[in-house]
Design a protein around this motif. Sequence first.
Motif, short mmCIF file in Angstrom:
data_model
loop_
_atom_site.label_atom_id
_atom_site.label_comp_id
_atom_site.label_asym_id
_atom_site.label_seq_id
_atom_site.Cartn_x
_atom_site.Cartn_y
_atom_site.Cartn_z
N GLN A 63 0.83 -1.21 0.00
CA GLN A 63 0.00 0.00 0.00
C GLN A 63 0.87 1.26 0.00
O GLN A 63 0.59 2.21 -0.74
CB GLN A 63 -0.93 0.01 1.21
CG GLN A 63 -2.04 -1.01 1.13
CD GLN A 63 -2.84 -1.08 2.43
OE1 GLN A 63 -2.72 -0.23 3.30
NE2 GLN A 63 -3.65 -2.12 2.55
N ALA A 64 1.90 1.26 0.82
CA ALA A 64 2.80 2.42 0.88
C ALA A 64 3.50 2.61 -0.47
O ALA A 64 3.63 3.74 -0.96
CB ALA A 64 3.83 2.25 1.99
N ALA A 65 3.92 1.52 -1.08
CA ALA A 65 4.58 1.59 -2.39
C ALA A 65 3.62 2.17 -3.43
O ALA A 65 4.00 3.05 -4.22
CB ALA A 65 5.06 0.21 -2.81
N ALA A 66 2.39 1.70 -3.44
CA ALA A 66 1.40 2.16 -4.41
C ALA A 66 1.14 3.67 -4.27
O ALA A 66 0.91 4.35 -5.27
CB ALA A 66 0.10 1.38 -4.25
N THR A 103 5.92 -0.40 -7.39
CA THR A 103 5.55 -1.76 -7.03
C THR A 103 6.24 -2.09 -5.71
O THR A 103 7.18 -1.39 -5.29
CB THR A 103 6.01 -2.76 -8.10
OG1 THR A 103 7.46 -2.77 -8.13
CG2 THR A 103 5.47 -2.42 -9.49
N GLY A 104 5.80 -3.14 -5.07
CA GLY A 104 6.45 -3.57 -3.84
C GLY A 104 7.92 -3.88 -4.06
O GLY A 104 8.78 -3.54 -3.25
N ALA A 105 8.23 -4.53 -5.20
CA ALA A 105 9.63 -4.87 -5.50
C ALA A 105 10.47 -3.61 -5.70
O ALA A 105 11.60 -3.53 -5.22
CB ALA A 105 9.70 -5.76 -6.74
N ARG A 112 10.06 8.35 3.13
CA ARG A 112 8.60 8.45 3.21
C ARG A 112 7.95 7.07 3.26
O ARG A 112 6.96 6.88 3.96
CB ARG A 112 8.06 9.24 2.01
CG ARG A 112 8.36 10.71 2.12
CD ARG A 112 7.73 11.49 0.98
NE ARG A 112 8.08 12.89 1.09
CZ ARG A 112 8.27 13.70 0.05
NH1 ARG A 112 8.11 13.24 -1.16
NH2 ARG A 112 8.60 14.95 0.24
N LEU A 113 8.51 6.13 2.52
CA LEU A 113 8.00 4.75 2.56
C LEU A 113 8.15 4.18 3.97
O LEU A 113 7.21 3.58 4.50
CB LEU A 113 8.75 3.86 1.57
CG LEU A 113 8.33 3.99 0.12
CD1 LEU A 113 9.36 3.36 -0.80
CD2 LEU A 113 6.97 3.34 -0.09
#
Length: 145
Positions: free
Chosen positions: A30-33, A38-40, A108-109
Amino acid sequence: MASQRTDPLTLEVVELIGTVVARYHDEYEQAAAQHSLTGAQARVLGLLSLEPLPMRRIAQQLRCEPSNITGIVDRLEVRGLVERRPDAGDRRVKLAATTEEGRVTADRLREALGFAREPLAELTTAERTVLRDLLKRMLGKESAT
């Protein structure tokens, strides 16, 4: 060893670890989005915010193929979050490193991942230290302290 597999305490701990991992993964995605990553991509960016690394080492740490990392770094580079630079120790090796914007995004992530930080804040320093040391022991890493 068969008793360890059926030990209710061990089973409960395994389930709790699985729940923590699933919650962390969901929140990380969710944080990545929120940053159009992407999560990766977010994981690579987070890793590179700690230190510049060659592609092969990123792949080893994330347990994936180097060709996957090349594609991820390419996409992060296009967005201005990562850059490639020569390794001062071996000019044949290229290091991936975060740009200033990449470091800010990685910070921030990390800030967005409150689910783990908030419950950890309820533990005392001694409890967090014990938890850290136990996790390191489980991973085969000796505590530095």
